[in-house]
Design an enzyme around this catalytic site. Structure first.
Site, PDB file in Angstrom:
ATOM      1  CB  CYS A  48      41.396  34.082  34.524  1.00 33.16           C
ATOM      2  SG  CYS A  48      40.327  34.253  36.122  1.00 33.16           S
ATOM      3  CB  CYS A  51      39.203  38.463  35.644  1.00 29.95           C
ATOM      4  SG  CYS A  51      40.194  37.973  35.005  1.00 29.95           S
ATOM      5  CB  CYS A  97      43.840  35.164  37.175  1.00 30.17           C
ATOM      6  SG  CYS A  97      43.632  36.173  35.964  1.00 30.17           S
ATOM      7  CB  CYS A 100      41.279  38.367  39.083  1.00 30.61           C
ATOM      8  SG  CYS A 100      41.174  36.951  38.838  1.00 30.61           S
ATOM      9  CB  CYS A 122      49.254  20.578  37.581  1.00 33.93           C
ATOM     10  SG  CYS A 122      47.985  19.827  37.608  1.00 33.93           S
TER      11      CYS A 122
END
Length: 135
Positions: A48, A51, A97, A100, A122
């Site tokens: 991510c 984070c 995510c 976060c 996607c």
């Protein structure tokens, strides 16, 4: 929802570029076929961008020709959370995510791709950061 990484809007804006902020924190979508990782074949782990949580690996990445990086499964089912998204006039499944809450993209099923899960995560390139395998 409470996340392990919680920040104010001002903190996110200070840490992310304007485009990263729009996609990750306000669920915008980057233009098709323009993302950094759309066509990359580099082996490694995709984390991510907000984070740093590990989300996907190159082992699950495949070429769907949709214009965004596609994965058939996350690195770990606990790495992402799925949420109903009705923002485009249809019902889609948003991928966030789990650490976060940042917007990553959407997941689609039953499209007929020859992958083990018949799913296509996607994901916006701008939501990810690739950490190449060291060999």
């Amino acid at each position: 929802m409470t996340y392990e990484v919680e920040k104010t809007d001002e903190e996110w804006q200070a840490e992310l570029s304007p485009n990263e902020y729009k996609v990750l924190r306000h669920a915008a979508t980057e233009p098709a076929f323009r993302g950094e990782y759309t066509d990359t074949k580099t082996e490694g782990v995709y984390s991510c961008r907000a984070c740093g949580a590990d989300l996907f690996t190159s082992s699950e990445k495949f070429d769907s020709r949709c214009g965004w990086p596609s994965f058939y499964d996350p690195k770990d089912n606990e790495a992402v959370e799925l949420a109903e998204d009705r923002s485009y006039g249809t019902v889609q499944t948003e991928v966030r995510c789990a650490r976060c809450g940042s917007h990553l993209g959407h997941v689609f099923e039953g499209e007929g791709f020859q992958t083990p899960t018949d799913k296509r995560y996607c994901i916006n390139s701008i939501s990810l950061r690739l950490r190449p395998d060291s060999k």
